[in-house]
Motif scaffolding. Structure first.
Motif, PDB file in Angstrom:
ATOM      1  N   LEU A  41       0.837  -1.214   0.000  1.00 10.59           N
ATOM      2  CA  LEU A  41       0.000   0.000   0.000  1.00 10.59           C
ATOM      3  C   LEU A  41       0.873   1.266   0.000  1.00 10.59           C
ATOM      4  O   LEU A  41       0.378   2.364   0.220  1.00 10.59           O
ATOM      5  CB  LEU A  41      -0.929   0.003   1.217  1.00 10.59           C
ATOM      6  CG  LEU A  41      -2.055  -1.037   1.211  1.00 10.59           C
ATOM      7  CD1 LEU A  41      -2.899  -0.932   2.465  1.00 10.59           C
ATOM      8  CD2 LEU A  41      -2.944  -0.843  -0.020  1.00 10.59           C
ATOM      9  N   GLN A  56       3.020   2.280   2.129  1.00 12.75           N
ATOM     10  CA  GLN A  56       2.912   2.966   3.435  1.00 12.75           C
ATOM     11  C   GLN A  56       4.274   3.382   3.989  1.00 12.75           C
ATOM     12  O   GLN A  56       4.983   2.597   4.623  1.00 12.75           O
ATOM     13  CB  GLN A  56       2.140   2.087   4.419  1.00 12.75           C
ATOM     14  CG  GLN A  56       0.670   1.991   4.036  1.00 12.75           C
ATOM     15  CD  GLN A  56      -0.162   1.203   5.020  1.00 12.75           C
ATOM     16  OE1 GLN A  56       0.344   0.407   5.797  1.00 12.75           O
ATOM     17  NE2 GLN A  56      -1.477   1.401   4.989  1.00 12.75           N
ATOM     18  N   ASN A  57       4.631   4.611   3.702  1.00 15.24           N
ATOM     19  CA  ASN A  57       5.781   5.248   4.345  1.00 15.24           C
ATOM     20  C   ASN A  57       5.200   6.458   5.056  1.00 15.24           C
ATOM     21  O   ASN A  57       4.875   7.468   4.433  1.00 15.24           O
ATOM     22  CB  ASN A  57       6.823   5.681   3.309  1.00 15.24           C
ATOM     23  CG  ASN A  57       7.369   4.487   2.535  1.00 15.24           C
ATOM     24  OD1 ASN A  57       6.956   4.234   1.406  1.00 15.24           O
ATOM     25  ND2 ASN A  57       8.262   3.750   3.141  1.00 15.24           N
ATOM     26  N   PHE A  58       5.016   6.323   6.349  1.00 17.21           N
ATOM     27  CA  PHE A  58       4.320   7.364   7.108  1.00 17.21           C
ATOM     28  C   PHE A  58       5.270   8.508   7.449  1.00 17.21           C
ATOM     29  O   PHE A  58       6.421   8.290   7.822  1.00 17.21           O
ATOM     30  CB  PHE A  58       3.727   6.763   8.385  1.00 17.21           C
ATOM     31  CG  PHE A  58       2.717   5.672   8.118  1.00 17.21           C
ATOM     32  CD1 PHE A  58       1.513   5.958   7.489  1.00 17.21           C
ATOM     33  CD2 PHE A  58       2.977   4.357   8.468  1.00 17.21           C
ATOM     34  CE1 PHE A  58       0.573   4.953   7.217  1.00 17.21           C
ATOM     35  CE2 PHE A  58       2.052   3.347   8.205  1.00 17.21           C
ATOM     36  CZ  PHE A  58       0.858   3.650   7.576  1.00 17.21           C
ATOM     37  N   LEU A  59       4.740   9.723   7.340  1.00 24.43           N
ATOM     38  CA  LEU A  59       5.561  10.895   7.664  1.00 24.43           C
ATOM     39  C   LEU A  59       5.735  10.989   9.175  1.00 24.43           C
ATOM     40  O   LEU A  59       4.746  11.014   9.911  1.00 24.43           O
ATOM     41  CB  LEU A  59       4.847  12.160   7.178  1.00 24.43           C
ATOM     42  CG  LEU A  59       5.318  12.764   5.873  1.00 24.43           C
ATOM     43  CD1 LEU A  59       4.441  13.955   5.516  1.00 24.43           C
ATOM     44  CD2 LEU A  59       6.785  13.171   5.909  1.00 24.43           C
ATOM     45  N   GLU A  69      -7.990  14.712   1.072  1.00 24.14           N
ATOM     46  CA  GLU A  69      -6.698  14.104   1.399  1.00 24.14           C
ATOM     47  C   GLU A  69      -6.721  12.656   0.914  1.00 24.14           C
ATOM     48  O   GLU A  69      -7.634  11.892   1.238  1.00 24.14           O
ATOM     49  CB  GLU A  69      -6.381  14.139   2.905  1.00 24.14           C
ATOM     50  CG  GLU A  69      -4.955  13.626   3.129  1.00 24.14           C
ATOM     51  CD  GLU A  69      -4.494  13.527   4.582  1.00 24.14           C
ATOM     52  OE1 GLU A  69      -5.293  13.770   5.506  1.00 24.14           O
ATOM     53  OE2 GLU A  69      -3.311  13.179   4.780  1.00 24.14           O
ATOM     54  N   GLY A  94      -5.021   9.030   1.027  1.00 23.36           N
ATOM     55  CA  GLY A  94      -4.137   8.222   1.860  1.00 23.36           C
ATOM     56  C   GLY A  94      -3.736   8.942   3.146  1.00 23.36           C
ATOM     57  O   GLY A  94      -2.562   9.222   3.354  1.00 23.36           O
ATOM     58  N   GLY A 154      -3.453   7.782   6.002  1.00 22.40           N
ATOM     59  CA  GLY A 154      -2.580   6.931   6.809  1.00 22.40           C
ATOM     60  C   GLY A 154      -2.905   7.020   8.288  1.00 22.40           C
ATOM     61  O   GLY A 154      -4.044   6.795   8.715  1.00 22.40           O
ATOM     62  N   MET A 198      -0.909  14.428   8.551  1.00 25.11           N
ATOM     63  CA  MET A 198      -1.331  15.722   7.977  1.00 25.11           C
ATOM     64  C   MET A 198      -2.777  16.032   8.343  1.00 25.11           C
ATOM     65  O   MET A 198      -3.158  17.184   8.509  1.00 25.11           O
ATOM     66  CB  MET A 198      -1.192  15.694   6.451  1.00 25.11           C
ATOM     67  CG  MET A 198       0.237  15.564   5.986  1.00 25.11           C
ATOM     68  SD  MET A 198       0.427  16.057   4.276  1.00 25.11           S
ATOM     69  CE  MET A 198      -0.212  14.672   3.395  1.00 25.11           C
ATOM     70  N   VAL A 239      -9.677   9.843   1.707  1.00 24.17           N
ATOM     71  CA  VAL A 239      -9.933   8.535   1.092  1.00 24.17           C
ATOM     72  C   VAL A 239      -8.765   7.616   1.442  1.00 24.17           C
ATOM     73  O   VAL A 239      -7.616   7.892   1.076  1.00 24.17           O
ATOM     74  CB  VAL A 239     -10.077   8.669  -0.449  1.00 24.17           C
ATOM     75  CG1 VAL A 239     -10.285   7.296  -1.078  1.00 24.17           C
ATOM     76  CG2 VAL A 239     -11.242   9.585  -0.800  1.00 24.17           C
ATOM     77  N   LEU A 255      -7.471   3.496   1.712  1.00 25.61           N
ATOM     78  CA  LEU A 255      -7.757   2.118   1.293  1.00 25.61           C
ATOM     79  C   LEU A 255      -7.583   1.113   2.421  1.00 25.61           C
ATOM     80  O   LEU A 255      -8.249   0.079   2.460  1.00 25.61           O
ATOM     81  CB  LEU A 255      -6.826   1.760   0.113  1.00 25.61           C
ATOM     82  CG  LEU A 255      -6.962   0.377  -0.492  1.00 25.61           C
ATOM     83  CD1 LEU A 255      -8.379   0.120  -0.998  1.00 25.61           C
ATOM     84  CD2 LEU A 255      -5.984   0.207  -1.651  1.00 25.61           C
ATOM     85  N   ALA A 298     -11.897   3.506   0.700  1.00 29.32           N
ATOM     86  CA  ALA A 298     -12.029   3.197  -0.731  1.00 29.32           C
ATOM     87  C   ALA A 298     -10.674   3.286  -1.416  1.00 29.32           C
ATOM     88  O   ALA A 298      -9.719   3.862  -0.876  1.00 29.32           O
ATOM     89  CB  ALA A 298     -12.991   4.198  -1.383  1.00 29.32           C
ATOM     90  N   ASP A 299     -10.643   2.735  -2.621  1.00 27.75           N
ATOM     91  CA  ASP A 299      -9.454   2.838  -3.461  1.00 27.75           C
ATOM     92  C   ASP A 299      -9.616   4.114  -4.295  1.00 27.75           C
ATOM     93  O   ASP A 299     -10.600   4.238  -5.043  1.00 27.75           O
ATOM     94  CB  ASP A 299      -9.389   1.596  -4.367  1.00 27.75           C
ATOM     95  CG  ASP A 299      -8.128   1.565  -5.219  1.00 27.75           C
ATOM     96  OD1 ASP A 299      -7.566   2.647  -5.487  1.00 27.75           O
ATOM     97  OD2 ASP A 299      -7.726   0.471  -5.626  1.00 27.75           O
ATOM     98  N   PRO A 351       1.110   7.142  -2.293  1.00 27.94           N
ATOM     99  CA  PRO A 351       1.872   5.892  -2.365  1.00 27.94           C
ATOM    100  C   PRO A 351       2.635   5.875  -3.683  1.00 27.94           C
ATOM    101  O   PRO A 351       2.051   6.166  -4.734  1.00 27.94           O
ATOM    102  CB  PRO A 351       0.795   4.803  -2.351  1.00 27.94           C
ATOM    103  CG  PRO A 351      -0.505   5.481  -2.123  1.00 27.94           C
ATOM    104  CD  PRO A 351      -0.340   6.936  -2.309  1.00 27.94           C
ATOM    105  N   ILE A 378       1.312   4.098  -7.052  1.00 27.87           N
ATOM    106  CA  ILE A 378       0.141   4.539  -7.847  1.00 27.87           C
ATOM    107  C   ILE A 378       0.165   6.038  -8.146  1.00 27.87           C
ATOM    108  O   ILE A 378      -0.817   6.588  -8.617  1.00 27.87           O
ATOM    109  CB  ILE A 378      -1.196   4.181  -7.139  1.00 27.87           C
ATOM    110  CG1 ILE A 378      -1.299   4.824  -5.745  1.00 27.87           C
ATOM    111  CG2 ILE A 378      -1.406   2.679  -7.062  1.00 27.87           C
ATOM    112  CD1 ILE A 378      -2.729   4.845  -5.202  1.00 27.87           C
TER     113      ILE A 378
END
Ligand code: SAM
Length: 274
Positions: free
Chosen positions: A10, A12-15, A38, A40, A42, A46, A60, A62, A85-86, A111, A114
């Motif tokens: 996904l 997922q690299n979180f800030l 916004e 993703g 996460g 933010m 949104v 996923l 949702a995607d 991400p 995508i």
């Protein structure tokens, strides 16, 4: 939310660097009355600042573990909605088009896997947005800001330049995220133009022409366009290129946006005359 295990698939690299979060939010400049999408959210790095500004925030996400956690954290804020949702399957015009008030700002640390697809989605409905602030893999950012004839110049450059002013704001080093990615990121601003930068005649055809021209970068424009069957027969194509004063021996990557627009209008006119 610190116990959430990141899912690589996904992106997922979180800030985790607060100063980077603040710099991005500063660019978004949220204020009460703003509509902000916004993508993703996460773990909400933010989101917290966006919601605190009083803006109307729609997120949104996923990941079915994260969406309920965010809904729970912001349960008391009626200016926040999370949609599980995607984003690639989401109809943006349907989701955002019916909202009253100002057009949408977008804030996203996208991400990596995508990011180009999401960007292409925004380009389908530029009129919905007033300002996009996107964090992308630096390499994708370089493509968006590239001039003709350099290796980064391509489909994304041309599609986005048609509708947006694109500005690279700053670079973010891998240490700002957890888990730490392998590459640098870039934060870019996209501001929609009041009208397309060039008259392409028919945007779908313009996209086909550009895609065909970059389909095989090492081939000449002539070979690329001929094999895309945009017109019936080579003769018609040769005539169009000559009328548009575009040398068929050039490579697609050397053409400016205006030249692609001229070529598209030429092909459109030739199609209409048959
Ligand atoms: N905004 C958070 C931050 O900056 O810490 C997270 C950013 S992380 C790079 C990307 C986020 O996008 C993740 O939360 C991930 O679950 C979510 N995501 C991945 N693919 C998605 C998709 N197709 N649609 C919506 N969200 C997606």
């Amino acid at each position: 939310m610190s116990k959430i295990r990141a899912i690589k698939m996904l992106g997922q690299n979180f800030l985790v660097d607060r100063s980077v979060v603040s710099r991005i939010v500063e660019l978004v400049a949220p204020s009460p009355g703003d509509n902000i999408l916004e993508i993703g959210p996460g773990q909400g790095a933010m989101t917290r600042e966006l919601v605190a500004s009083g803006a109307n925030v729609v997120a949104v996400e996923l990941d079915r573990r994260l969406a309920p956690l965010l809904a729970n954290e912001f349960a008391g804020n009626d200016n926040f909605t999370v949609i599980e949702a995607d984003i690639l399957d989401t109809d943006l015009a349907e989701l955002l088009g019916s909202s009253s008030g100002s057009p949408w700002k977008v804030a996203a640390n996208l991400p990596y896997n995508i990011s180009s697809q999401v960007l292409l989605k925004f380009l389908d409905t530029p009129q919905l947005f007033s300002h996009l602030v996107l964090m992308l893999q630096k390499e994708v950012g370089d493509r968006l800001a590239a001039p003709p004839a350099c290796k980064e110049y391509g489909i994304l450059t041309l599609f986005s330049r048609l509708h947006f002013d694109v500005c690279r704001e700053f670079i973010v080093k891998p240490g700002a995220f957890h888990p730490v990615p392998k590459v640098d990121s870039a934060v870019l601003s996209f501001r929609p133009l009041t009208k397309p930068r060039a008259d392409v005649g028919d945007e779908l055809l313009f996209r086909r022409v550009v895609k065909a021209a970059f389909n095989q970068r090492r081939k000449t424009l002539w070979n690329c366009l001929r094999s895309a069957n945009l017109l019936d027969g080579s003769e018609q194509l040769a005539k169009v290129m000559s009328t548009c004063a575009i040398d068929p021996g050039r490579r697609g990557e050397t053409l400016s946006l205006e030249e692609f627009a001229t070529l598209t209008r030429g092909i459109l006119a030739a199609k209409g005359s048959t």
